[in-house]
Scaffold this motif. Structure first.
Motif, PDB file in Angstrom:
ATOM      1  N   LEU A 159      -0.015   3.199   1.761  1.00 57.62           N
ATOM      2  CA  LEU A 159      -0.090   4.191   0.689  1.00 57.62           C
ATOM      3  C   LEU A 159      -1.454   4.200   0.024  1.00 57.62           C
ATOM      4  CD1 LEU A 159       3.416   3.557  -0.898  1.00 57.62           C
ATOM      5  CD2 LEU A 159       2.683   5.750   0.063  1.00 57.62           C
ATOM      6  N   GLN A 160      -2.030   3.028  -0.145  1.00 58.25           N
ATOM      7  CA  GLN A 160      -3.315   2.906  -0.844  1.00 58.25           C
ATOM      8  C   GLN A 160      -4.513   2.975   0.086  1.00 58.25           C
ATOM      9  OE1 GLN A 160      -2.659  -0.814  -3.013  1.00 58.25           O
ATOM     10  NE2 GLN A 160      -2.240   0.348  -4.867  1.00 58.25           N
ATOM     11  N   MET A 161      -4.270   3.113   1.387  1.00 58.76           N
ATOM     12  CA  MET A 161      -5.353   3.131   2.381  1.00 58.76           C
ATOM     13  C   MET A 161      -6.156   1.832   2.357  1.00 58.76           C
ATOM     14  SD  MET A 161      -5.475   6.220   3.965  1.00 58.76           S
ATOM     15  CE  MET A 161      -4.822   7.878   3.772  1.00 58.76           C
ATOM     16  N   THR A 162      -5.448   0.710   2.210  1.00 62.68           N
ATOM     17  CA  THR A 162      -6.113  -0.598   2.193  1.00 62.68           C
ATOM     18  C   THR A 162      -5.563  -1.504   3.299  1.00 62.68           C
ATOM     19  OG1 THR A 162      -4.503  -1.440   0.570  1.00 62.68           O
ATOM     20  CG2 THR A 162      -6.557  -0.503  -0.294  1.00 62.68           C
ATOM     21  N   SER A 163      -5.054  -0.900   4.358  1.00 61.98           N
ATOM     22  CA  SER A 163      -4.404  -1.672   5.422  1.00 61.98           C
ATOM     23  C   SER A 163      -5.393  -2.421   6.312  1.00 61.98           C
ATOM     24  CB  SER A 163      -3.563  -0.744   6.296  1.00 61.98           C
ATOM     25  OG  SER A 163      -4.404   0.168   6.989  1.00 61.98           O
ATOM     26  N   GLY A 164      -6.656  -1.992   6.307  1.00 66.34           N
ATOM     27  CA  GLY A 164      -7.632  -2.572   7.237  1.00 66.34           C
ATOM     28  C   GLY A 164      -7.516  -1.999   8.634  1.00 66.34           C
ATOM     29  N   LEU A 165      -6.893  -0.838   8.754  1.00 70.12           N
ATOM     30  CA  LEU A 165      -6.632  -0.216  10.046  1.00 70.12           C
ATOM     31  C   LEU A 165      -7.931   0.175  10.755  1.00 70.12           C
ATOM     32  CD1 LEU A 165      -4.189   0.791  11.767  1.00 70.12           C
ATOM     33  CD2 LEU A 165      -4.521   3.021  10.663  1.00 70.12           C
ATOM     34  N   LYS A 166      -7.963  -0.076  12.045  1.00 73.56           N
ATOM     35  CA  LYS A 166      -9.089   0.359  12.880  1.00 73.56           C
ATOM     36  C   LYS A 166      -8.801   1.782  13.325  1.00 73.56           C
ATOM     37  CE  LYS A 166     -11.779  -0.899  16.976  1.00 73.56           C
ATOM     38  NZ  LYS A 166     -11.893  -1.832  18.126  1.00 73.56           N
ATOM     39  N   PHE A 167      -9.578   2.722  12.816  1.00 71.28           N
ATOM     40  CA  PHE A 167      -9.288   4.131  13.071  1.00 71.28           C
ATOM     41  C   PHE A 167     -10.537   4.957  12.823  1.00 71.28           C
ATOM     42  CE2 PHE A 167      -7.517   8.329  12.323  1.00 71.28           C
ATOM     43  CZ  PHE A 167      -6.392   8.379  13.136  1.00 71.28           C
ATOM     44  N   ASN A 168     -10.912   5.752  13.799  1.00 74.35           N
ATOM     45  CA  ASN A 168     -12.065   6.638  13.660  1.00 74.35           C
ATOM     46  C   ASN A 168     -11.585   7.990  13.154  1.00 74.35           C
ATOM     47  OD1 ASN A 168     -14.216   8.375  13.983  1.00 74.35           O
ATOM     48  ND2 ASN A 168     -14.883   7.504  15.918  1.00 74.35           N
ATOM     49  N   GLU A 169     -11.966   8.364  11.943  1.00 72.87           N
ATOM     50  CA  GLU A 169     -11.472   9.579  11.305  1.00 72.87           C
ATOM     51  C   GLU A 169     -12.185  10.842  11.780  1.00 72.87           C
ATOM     52  OE1 GLU A 169      -8.800  11.498   8.551  1.00 72.87           O
ATOM     53  OE2 GLU A 169      -8.832   9.532   9.524  1.00 72.87           O
ATOM     54  N   SER A 170     -13.181  10.705  12.642  1.00 72.66           N
ATOM     55  CA  SER A 170     -13.939  11.866  13.107  1.00 72.66           C
ATOM     56  C   SER A 170     -13.076  12.792  13.957  1.00 72.66           C
ATOM     57  CB  SER A 170     -15.150  11.405  13.928  1.00 72.66           C
ATOM     58  OG  SER A 170     -15.781  12.517  14.543  1.00 72.66           O
ATOM     59  N   TYR A 171     -13.186  14.086  13.688  1.00 77.65           N
ATOM     60  CA  TYR A 171     -12.453  15.086  14.458  1.00 77.65           C
ATOM     61  C   TYR A 171     -13.322  15.716  15.552  1.00 77.65           C
ATOM     62  CZ  TYR A 171      -8.531  14.940  11.216  1.00 77.65           C
ATOM     63  OH  TYR A 171      -7.450  14.520  10.471  1.00 77.65           O
ATOM     64  N   SER A 172     -14.576  15.289  15.666  1.00 76.87           N
ATOM     65  CA  SER A 172     -15.495  15.910  16.619  1.00 76.87           C
ATOM     66  C   SER A 172     -15.505  15.233  17.979  1.00 76.87           C
ATOM     67  CB  SER A 172     -16.919  15.917  16.033  1.00 76.87           C
ATOM     68  OG  SER A 172     -17.358  14.591  15.784  1.00 76.87           O
ATOM     69  N   PHE A 181      -4.482  11.777  17.308  1.00 80.32           N
ATOM     70  CA  PHE A 181      -3.364  12.030  16.395  1.00 80.32           C
ATOM     71  C   PHE A 181      -3.154  13.522  16.170  1.00 80.32           C
ATOM     72  CE2 PHE A 181      -1.871   8.051  14.195  1.00 80.32           C
ATOM     73  CZ  PHE A 181      -2.375   7.198  15.155  1.00 80.32           C
ATOM     74  N   TYR A 182      -4.233  14.285  16.069  1.00 79.65           N
ATOM     75  CA  TYR A 182      -4.102  15.708  15.745  1.00 79.65           C
ATOM     76  C   TYR A 182      -3.729  16.540  16.971  1.00 79.65           C
ATOM     77  CZ  TYR A 182      -4.951  20.065  13.246  1.00 79.65           C
ATOM     78  OH  TYR A 182      -4.791  21.295  12.651  1.00 79.65           O
ATOM     79  N   GLY A 209      -4.552   7.487  10.087  1.00 80.76           N
ATOM     80  CA  GLY A 209      -3.599   6.610  10.762  1.00 80.76           C
ATOM     81  C   GLY A 209      -2.641   5.934   9.806  1.00 80.76           C
ATOM     82  N   ASN A 210      -3.090   5.641   8.587  1.00 80.42           N
ATOM     83  CA  ASN A 210      -2.205   5.024   7.592  1.00 80.42           C
ATOM     84  C   ASN A 210      -1.003   5.917   7.302  1.00 80.42           C
ATOM     85  OD1 ASN A 210      -3.504   2.510   6.785  1.00 80.42           O
ATOM     86  ND2 ASN A 210      -5.147   3.777   5.985  1.00 80.42           N
TER      87      ASN A 210
END
Length: 365
Positions: A159-172, A181-182, A209-210
């Motif tokens: 919920l707080q986006m503090t999970s430490g998740l490995k995730f590339n948020e780039s959509y390009s 994911f999308y 990803g969170n």
């Protein structure tokens, strides 16, 4: 010959749109018509509708001040790719305007505003005792992630986006996490491959990803009920939504893309804001607990949490305002002290800093 060419093109299109990279190539990039591109579950509106009152002569800003330069209000919002703009104060529409052939019944994708709605549903699930607590480890609901580091990741970390998740948020990048994911067609499989970058509870990092993990937690907690059906039951019908909505899926009969992709109208998005403005109460009925609303929208910097983000809601200032935000400039802005809700939906952000504009409007009202 022409018929054969058309059939070949249709086969190629169907092939491309059935896989992640193909979808990325055909549909890239995300746009305001994405609600028409992906499979979705329908969400029915209520039989009895709620309508905001309309002011005979609404209080509307004459100008917008941007870096010391003043622009006529309506000219500015239209120029900056807006398709819908609503200002609601004291339960009354002060301003409602649509542009670019959009109107009050036009369905617009929420993009990441869905994160905030997913958070509401997590609160409802806790109220319904389907989820015990935000302190529950993710692996309680997603056991396939056990012994991969996720045993120490809690629902609150997500919920707080503090999970430490490995995730590339780039959509390009068509091979990146956000594209998977999308545009991907198997979110459950993608979730099963997730890893951590760092220890949870140490640092804020906004990654979609969170919220998709929250979606799978919610689906597992609901058991035989879909997330869309729960949204219909807990929000769409109790909030007396005016129009049907939908929630885009990774594939037919698949999983809701909970990090994005609710498709609804501006007026109905505004009702989400009204629910939280009234601390989870809708015309005398408590839809989600007041405690959940307050915890979701307060500034909290403990355990790595950011002062501008809490439980999937953005906190643009220290005046108690908060908002849901989507990548193309979709906003539900709420200022409880001013009894104010603003909804802005757009083709994209334009050249406007909507964070600053909405926070400034909140102070001015």
């Amino acid at each position: 010959m022409k018929i054969k060419k058309v059939l070949l093109l249709l086969v190629i299109f169907a092939t491309f749109t059935s896989c992640k990279v193909g979808r990325f190539i055909v549909y890239n990039f995300a746009d305001i018509h994405d609600n028409k591109k992906f499979p979705a579950r329908q969400i029915e509106s209520a039989n009895t509708k709620f309508y905001f009152q309309t002011a005979e002569k609404g209080k509307v800003p004459r100008e917008i001040n941007v870096d010391g330069t003043k622009y006529p209000f309506e000219e500015y919002i239209q120029k900056n790719k807006t398709v819908a703009f609503l200002i609601i104060k004291n339960d009354t529409l002060q301003y409602e305007k649509y542009f670019r052939d959009y109107n009050s019944s036009s369905i617009v994708p929420s993009f990441s505003m869905a994160k905030s709605i997913t958070s509401i549903l997590i609160g409802c699930a806790i109220d319904d005792e389907l989820i015990e607590s935000v302190n529950d480890p993710v692996t309680k609901y997603i056991p396939e992630l056990k012994n991969t580091g996720f045993d120490t990741v809690t629902i609150e970390h997500l919920l707080q986006m503090t999970s430490g998740l490995k995730f590339n948020e780039s959509y390009s990048n068509p091979f990146g996490d956000a594209a998977t994911f999308y545009y991907g067609t198997n979110l459950r499989k993608a979730i099963g491959k997730m890893k951590l970058n760092s220890q949870p509870g140490k640092k804020f990092a906004y990654v979609s990803g969170n919220t998709q993990l929250l979606g799978l937690v919610l689906e597992r907690a609901l058991k035989d009920k879909t997330i869309s059906a729960y949204l219909e039951e807990k929000l769409w019908k109790p909030l007396q939504m005016e129009f049907d909505a939908s929630w885009s899926l990774d594939k037919e009969n698949g999983l809701e893309k909970t990090f994005c992709c609710i498709n609804a109208t501006a007026r109905d998005y505004a009702k989400i804001g009204r629910l939280y403005l009234n601390k989870g109460n809708w015309n005398g009925k408590q839809i989600v607990s007041q405690d959940w609303v307050e915890r979701s929208t307060k500034i909290d910097t403990a355990q790595g949490s950011a002062q501008f983000y809490q439980y999937q809601w953005w906190l643009p200032s220290k005046t108690g305002d908060f908002m849901a935000q989507g990548i193309l400039g979709q906003y539900i802005y709420v200022h409880p002290e001013k009894n104010l809700i603003i909804v802005r939906l757009g083709k994209n952000e334009g050249n406007a800093n909507w964070w600053e504009i909405l926070a400034s409007m909140g102070q001015a009202y």
